[in-house]
Design a protein around this motif. Structure first.
Motif, PDB file in Angstrom:
ATOM      1  N   UNK A 113       0.815  -1.225   0.000  1.00 48.40           N
ATOM      2  CA  UNK A 113       0.000   0.000   0.000  1.00 48.40           C
ATOM      3  C   UNK A 113       0.843   1.267   0.000  1.00 48.40           C
ATOM      4  N   UNK A 114       0.397   2.286  -0.715  1.00 46.48           N
ATOM      5  CA  UNK A 114       1.126   3.555  -0.709  1.00 46.48           C
ATOM      6  C   UNK A 114       0.988   4.267   0.626  1.00 46.48           C
ATOM      7  N   UNK A 239      -4.204   6.786  -7.322  1.00 41.01           N
ATOM      8  CA  UNK A 239      -5.362   7.672  -7.420  1.00 41.01           C
ATOM      9  C   UNK A 239      -6.606   6.840  -7.687  1.00 41.01           C
ATOM     10  N   UNK A 240      -7.616   7.004  -6.845  1.00 42.28           N
ATOM     11  CA  UNK A 240      -8.914   6.378  -7.047  1.00 42.28           C
ATOM     12  C   UNK A 240      -9.857   7.455  -7.567  1.00 42.28           C
ATOM     13  N   UNK A 241     -10.439   7.225  -8.735  1.00 47.53           N
ATOM     14  CA  UNK A 241     -11.236   8.278  -9.367  1.00 47.53           C
ATOM     15  C   UNK A 241     -12.413   7.695 -10.119  1.00 47.53           C
ATOM     16  N   UNK A 242     -13.381   8.564 -10.363  1.00 49.25           N
ATOM     17  CA  UNK A 242     -14.526   8.217 -11.194  1.00 49.25           C
ATOM     18  C   UNK A 242     -14.031   7.606 -12.499  1.00 49.25           C
ATOM     19  N   UNK A 243     -14.698   6.565 -12.959  1.00 44.33           N
ATOM     20  CA  UNK A 243     -14.244   5.862 -14.149  1.00 44.33           C
ATOM     21  C   UNK A 243     -14.623   6.510 -15.458  1.00 44.33           C
ATOM     22  N   UNK A 250      -5.773   9.696 -22.981  1.00 49.43           N
ATOM     23  CA  UNK A 250      -4.329   9.516 -23.178  1.00 49.43           C
ATOM     24  C   UNK A 250      -3.521  10.712 -22.707  1.00 49.43           C
ATOM     25  N   UNK A 251      -3.976  11.939 -23.001  1.00 44.23           N
ATOM     26  CA  UNK A 251      -3.165  13.099 -22.612  1.00 44.23           C
ATOM     27  C   UNK A 251      -3.192  13.318 -21.097  1.00 44.23           C
ATOM     28  N   UNK A 252      -4.264  12.850 -20.439  1.00 39.14           N
ATOM     29  CA  UNK A 252      -4.293  12.888 -18.973  1.00 39.14           C
ATOM     30  C   UNK A 252      -3.283  11.891 -18.419  1.00 39.14           C
ATOM     31  N   UNK A 253      -3.272  10.684 -18.994  1.00 36.42           N
ATOM     32  CA  UNK A 253      -2.323   9.661 -18.536  1.00 36.42           C
ATOM     33  C   UNK A 253      -0.880  10.095 -18.785  1.00 36.42           C
ATOM     34  N   UNK A 261       5.507   7.148 -11.346  1.00 31.27           N
ATOM     35  CA  UNK A 261       5.106   6.146 -10.360  1.00 31.27           C
ATOM     36  C   UNK A 261       3.691   6.410  -9.828  1.00 31.27           C
ATOM     37  N   UNK A 262       2.762   6.650 -10.753  1.00 33.03           N
ATOM     38  CA  UNK A 262       1.369   6.911 -10.396  1.00 33.03           C
ATOM     39  C   UNK A 262       0.492   5.818 -11.010  1.00 33.03           C
ATOM     40  N   UNK A 263      -0.358   5.234 -10.197  1.00 37.43           N
ATOM     41  CA  UNK A 263      -1.326   4.234 -10.656  1.00 37.43           C
ATOM     42  C   UNK A 263      -2.731   4.789 -10.466  1.00 37.43           C
TER      43      UNK A 263
END
Length: 359
Positions: A113-114, A239-243, A250-253, A261-263
């Motif tokens: 866990x982070x 990050x847990x976010x609305x799907x 793609x540009x957000x990712x 190191x972001x999931x």
């Protein structure tokens, strides 16, 4: 001798005032708006056509419904008109497959866990009237798209949305205010609004792909960098976010990749009223505080008055105990020592309850 009756011929196609590249740009915009859950109406397509025409020729031209019909017929293999519901009214059944996929991703995260400061939930909340609530609308979509057709309601002139981010350490990230207004009124310059908030203009005052990029760059990234400077630069962020697909563009990712190191864990579609930390606790109290208090009438600008009213409600509402309750209602169990979150688990009872809800 009787003359042969001439066969009726179909009317000739309308003259094409736009170039092929301009028409392709309209198709591209239809696709983008569909991804952002804000499909274009016929009127919006005609307005865009007029803008493209003026940009090239310098002339003002009105594009009629007949032009739109001709455009749709020529691209009938690519686009179509459908009746769609507003995304703001959506509360459909969620999929047990998506729920199980979400639980699998949480289980995988819990193997390593982070840090609580780097487990983050974000979403937006809107403040404004909804004259189109419950209505359906004809919109244009790209065929064979993975994005279902929805549209965003037209907002009132003072509509404001706020993008809020909270961590499992029970602290909040600098909020991002969204509105259709490109400029502030003068009296906001005499406030401390921009000391504790960021601002971005969008077409309808809701979150879009570009505003999500802005939030990642100007709100999330500085927060993550600050935390990592204190606990370790190699610490991962989840990050847990609305799907919503617009949040996963793609540009957000690519912008998230710059942080490193972001999931991202997407919540099951249509389940935020049960699974999202902000929805199950923080947002209802935030909006309730706003609705139960008065704005500062010393500001002459109604827009400034509203921004400052929302800011005040946010600062007096979004506190550590409220954030903690949101994470707990969404299934997380905290271990606290002397006021600090030292570890957390994900509740098996919460999993079972949500799965039972679908049976």
């Amino acid at each position: 001798m009787m003359k042969k009756k001439s066969q009726e011929r179909p009317p000739p196609p309308l003259q094409k005032p736009l170039t092929e590249d301009e028409e392709n740009e309209i198709i591209t915009n239809i696709s983008i708006q569909q991804m952002q859950n804000d499909c274009m109406s016929g009127k919006e397509i005609r307005i865009l056509a007029a803008e493209l025409y003026k940009k090239r020729t310098g002339e003002i031209k009105e594009f009629s419904r007949d032009w739109l019909m001709d455009f749709k017929n020529r691209y009938k293999n690519t686009i179509e008109k459908v009746s769609a519901a507003s995304i703001d009214d959506l509360r459909a059944n969620f999929s047990i497959e998506e729920v199980n996929r979400y639980f699998d991703m949480i289980d995988e995260m819990m193997k390593d866990p982070p840090n609580p400061f780097l487990l983050i939930n974000f979403d937006e909340i809107g403040f404004g009237k909804r004259p189109q609530k419950g209505k359906r609308k004809d919109v244009y979509i790209v065929k064979n798209s993975n994005f279902p057709p929805f549209w965003r309601e037209t907002t009132d002139p003072q509509h404001v949305s706020v993008v809020v981010g909270i961590s499992a350490a029970c602290c909040s990230i600098t909020p991002l205010f969204l509105s259709t207004r490109k400029k502030f009124d003068d009296d906001l310059n005499n406030t401390l609004f921009l000391r504790s908030c960021n601002y971005y203009c969008t077409k309808k005052g809701y979150m879009t792909i570009l505003s999500t990029v802005y939030w990642v760059r100007n709100n999330l990234s500085p927060y993550v960098q600050l935390v990592r400077s204190k606990i370790g630069l190699d610490q991962k962020c989840v990050i847990i976010a609305d799907g919503l697909k617009a949040h996963l563009h793609q540009i957000v990712m690519e912008e998230l990749d710059k942080i490193g190191n972001v999931t991202l864990i997407p919540l099951p579609s249509h389940s935020s009223h049960l699974t999202q930390m902000l929805d199950v606790s923080v947002f209802s109290v935030f909006k309730g505080n706003y609705n139960s208090t008065s704005s500062d009438s010393s500001f002459t600008s109604l827009f400034t008055r509203k921004l400052m009213h929302i800011k005040k409600a946010f600062q007096s509402t979004v506190n550590d105990e409220l954030i903690k309750s949101g994470w707990e209602k969404a299934g997380f169990i905290f271990e606290i020592e002397q006021g600090d979150i030292v570890s957390y688990q994900f509740s098996e009872d919460f999993k079972g309850g949500l799965q039972l809800n679908k049976k």
